[in-house]
Motif scaffolding. Structure first.
Motif, PDB file in Angstrom:
ATOM      1  N   TRP A 253       0.825  -1.197   0.000  1.00 37.62           N
ATOM      2  CA  TRP A 253       0.000   0.000   0.000  1.00 37.62           C
ATOM      3  C   TRP A 253       0.860   1.248   0.000  1.00 37.62           C
ATOM      4  O   TRP A 253       1.905   1.302   0.653  1.00 37.62           O
ATOM      5  CB  TRP A 253      -0.908   0.013   1.225  1.00 37.62           C
ATOM      6  N   CYS A 254       0.413   2.255  -0.725  1.00 38.94           N
ATOM      7  CA  CYS A 254       1.024   3.590  -0.694  1.00 38.94           C
ATOM      8  C   CYS A 254       0.104   4.454   0.163  1.00 38.94           C
ATOM      9  O   CYS A 254      -0.858   5.040  -0.341  1.00 38.94           O
ATOM     10  CB  CYS A 254       1.159   4.149  -2.105  1.00 38.94           C
ATOM     11  N   ASP A 257      -4.007   5.512  -0.143  1.00 40.82           N
ATOM     12  CA  ASP A 257      -4.472   6.189  -1.354  1.00 40.82           C
ATOM     13  C   ASP A 257      -4.291   5.365  -2.611  1.00 40.82           C
ATOM     14  O   ASP A 257      -4.974   5.591  -3.606  1.00 40.82           O
ATOM     15  CB  ASP A 257      -3.724   7.515  -1.536  1.00 40.82           C
ATOM     16  N   ALA A 258      -3.354   4.422  -2.617  1.00 39.43           N
ATOM     17  CA  ALA A 258      -3.066   3.648  -3.814  1.00 39.43           C
ATOM     18  C   ALA A 258      -2.397   2.342  -3.406  1.00 39.43           C
ATOM     19  O   ALA A 258      -1.952   2.178  -2.266  1.00 39.43           O
ATOM     20  CB  ALA A 258      -2.160   4.435  -4.774  1.00 39.43           C
ATOM     21  N   GLY A 271      -4.730   3.593  -8.375  1.00 43.34           N
ATOM     22  CA  GLY A 271      -5.531   4.426  -7.487  1.00 43.34           C
ATOM     23  C   GLY A 271      -6.951   3.922  -7.357  1.00 43.34           C
ATOM     24  O   GLY A 271      -7.360   2.959  -8.024  1.00 43.34           O
ATOM     25  N   PRO A 272      -7.763   4.581  -6.538  1.00 43.91           N
ATOM     26  CA  PRO A 272      -9.127   4.094  -6.264  1.00 43.91           C
ATOM     27  C   PRO A 272     -10.127   4.345  -7.384  1.00 43.91           C
ATOM     28  O   PRO A 272     -11.184   3.734  -7.392  1.00 43.91           O
ATOM     29  CB  PRO A 272      -9.522   4.869  -5.002  1.00 43.91           C
ATOM     30  N   ASP A 292       1.426   7.398   5.238  1.00 42.20           N
ATOM     31  CA  ASP A 292       1.136   8.446   4.255  1.00 42.20           C
ATOM     32  C   ASP A 292       1.815   8.217   2.917  1.00 42.20           C
ATOM     33  O   ASP A 292       1.839   9.126   2.085  1.00 42.20           O
ATOM     34  CB  ASP A 292       1.560   9.811   4.800  1.00 42.20           C
ATOM     35  N   ARG A 306       4.260   9.536  -2.274  1.00 39.33           N
ATOM     36  CA  ARG A 306       3.077   9.887  -1.502  1.00 39.33           C
ATOM     37  C   ARG A 306       2.187  10.806  -2.323  1.00 39.33           C
ATOM     38  O   ARG A 306       2.656  11.518  -3.222  1.00 39.33           O
ATOM     39  CB  ARG A 306       3.451  10.562  -0.181  1.00 39.33           C
ATOM     40  N   ARG A 307       0.910  10.793  -1.996  1.00 37.03           N
ATOM     41  CA  ARG A 307      -0.034  11.682  -2.659  1.00 37.03           C
ATOM     42  C   ARG A 307       0.200  13.112  -2.171  1.00 37.03           C
ATOM     43  O   ARG A 307       0.466  13.341  -0.993  1.00 37.03           O
ATOM     44  CB  ARG A 307      -1.472  11.257  -2.336  1.00 37.03           C
ATOM     45  N   GLU A 310      -3.705  17.923   0.393  1.00 37.34           N
ATOM     46  CA  GLU A 310      -4.566  19.038   0.031  1.00 37.34           C
ATOM     47  C   GLU A 310      -3.995  20.400   0.441  1.00 37.34           C
ATOM     48  O   GLU A 310      -4.066  21.357  -0.342  1.00 37.34           O
ATOM     49  CB  GLU A 310      -5.954  18.838   0.647  1.00 37.34           C
TER      50      GLU A 310
END
Length: 450
Positions: A253-254, A257-258, A271-272, A292, A306-307, A310
């Motif tokens: 897992w990342c 998020d992915a 990704g999702p 994360d 990492r993503r 925001e």
């Protein structure tokens, strides 16, 4: 990080490195084959031998006095599969496919888990377990005790994939081991084995990975699709068709998020929402999931995928109209002596507190020190104009943690943590680690020697 190198015709040498690639110790491996290795929560190297004996080593390569064995049954059969996480070990014996676990590596102790119907020798088949009273539909196959007639060859069982939902992350607050074998996925604890059936046509699961936090399970199925399930397998969260008939060498897992899948020469991030990213992956590679992101370690590099969070998007996205981006611009204009800074502050006055908090959070997520300072200056600039009920210690705590992070990220220390990783680990745990104390030496954190 660990590297095992053969020394000609002699015994292999185990070399230990910090995350910055600085060697911290080494030792000659004089025992038998290794079934697996990993790191404990105390930063101890955990090595599981092929006979099931477990040895512990310090970061300097010194053998520690504690050890663990899984009994004569595993020693005689050997280890067929093993999974190590920071606070425990799960292994499956090679012949009878019996699961064993040790939860808690400070004072390790082995325990036998429930046999898996149709997998563990001596356990009933899945069909027989389904026919027993109290097991409707075969989805709650109760544990059966081995008959004692001796191990027998298992038809159709050639390999098994293991994954773990840690006790603190499971709904039952007990260790749950996921076993993919014989076209099914079983959830096993000390008392029972539950069959979690995969969708029709999926075939078996060739690889499993549990997301940080234990909320999701990723499974690469024999039909070439990557499926993400809820941890109770009640829902399919997403599906991704890899169009590959070959199982990946690694699945991780990342963050949450992915999911990363590695084949020879290829690293695929799925990704999702059907998004994906291809990256080259030549040579030996290790994937390490973080809360994360994903660490990708090769012979020459150590990367963190990492993503983009925001708060960073709000500030840095080209053409952003977010209040945080406006506050960032206002600080730049103020530094240049422009009167436009006041006009921008007035424009975002209703969202000014939100903008200050976003800049502080973005600074914590930023890895570049000059940009950290610029974001904190922007937050301090806006802080002077927000209402008095703004949290008074928010900036101070963020600055304190950033000072610690910037010190431990130094190559001389070699602990490249991010803010979410530090918050998951906690400052007291980081400071209490012997690696942290020994590597820092006379480094200064917040103006004080550590």
């Amino acid at each position: 990080m660990v590297a095992v190198r053969g020394a000609g015709l002699g015994r292999p040498v185990v070399r230990l490195f910090s995350a910055a690639g600085v060697e911290t110790g080494s030792f000659l491996w004089e025992k038998g084959g290794m079934a697996g290795w990993g790191w404990s929560a105390e930063q101890e190297l955990v090595i599981v031998e092929a006979t099931g004996k477990v040895s512990f080593y310090s970061l300097q390569g010194v053998r520690l006095p504690k050890e663990l064995t899984f009994g004569p049954e595993v020693e005689s059969e050997g280890v067929g599969a093993v999974h190590i996480w920071p606070d425990g070990i799960v292994l499956m014996s090679a012949l009878t496919q019996q699961l064993w676990a040790s939860v808690g590596l400070r004072e390790p102790r082995a325990s036998r888990l429930a046999p898996v119907p149709g997998v563990t020798a001596g356990a009933p088949s899945a069909a027989a377990a389904a026919a027993r009273p109290g097991t409707p539909g075969g989805r709650d196959a109760a544990a059966a005790v081995a008959t004692g007639t001796g191990p027998a060859p298992l038809a159709g069982v050639t390999s098994a994939q293991l994954a773990v939902i840690r006790p603190e992350e499971s709904l039952s607050l007990c260790l749950e081991v996921l076993v993919a074998a014989g076209g099914a996925v079983w959830v096993v604890d000390e008392r029972s084995a539950t069959d979690q059936r995969l969708p029709p046509g999926a075939g078996g699961a060739a690889a499993l990975a549990v997301a940080p936090g234990g909320g999701f399970v990723a499974a690469f199925c024999e039909d070439g699709r990557l499926r993400v399930f809820s941890s109770d397998f009640g829902r399919i969260i997403s599906e991704f068709d890899t169009s590959s008939a070959v199982a990946p060498l690694d699945l991780a897992w990342c963050g949450v998020d992915a999911v990363a899948l590695r084949w020879e020469g290829l690293l695929l991030l799925a990704g999702p929402y059907g998004d994906w990213l291809r990256l080259p992956a030549s040579g030996p590679m290790a994937l390490v999931s973080e809360v994360d992101g994903l660490r990708v370690v090769t012979e020459a590099t150590h990367m963190l995928l990492r993503r983009v969070a925001e708060p960073l998007l709000q500030v840095y996205r080209p053409g952003s109209t977010a209040a945080a981006a406006t506050l960032w611009d206002a600080r730049d204009l103020y530094d240049s002596g422009s009167a436009r800074a006041d006009r921008l502050l007035r424009e975002i006055q209703p969202q000014l507190q939100e903008a200050v908090e976003a800049c502080i959070e973005a600074a914590g997520l930023e890895l570049n020190v000059p940009r950290q300072r610029a974001l904190m200056r922007a937050a301090a600039f806006g802080r002077a104009f927000v209402p008095p009920f703004f949290p008074p210690l928010l900036m101070r705590e963020a600055a304190r943690k950033l000072r610690v992070l910037n010190v431990v990220r130094d190559a001389a220390v070699g602990i490249p943590l991010t803010m979410p990783q530090l918050e998951a680990l906690t400052l007291p745990v980081l400071v209490s680690r012997g690696a942290f104390k020994g590597c820092l030496g006379q480094k200064r954190v917040g103006g004080k020697k550590v």
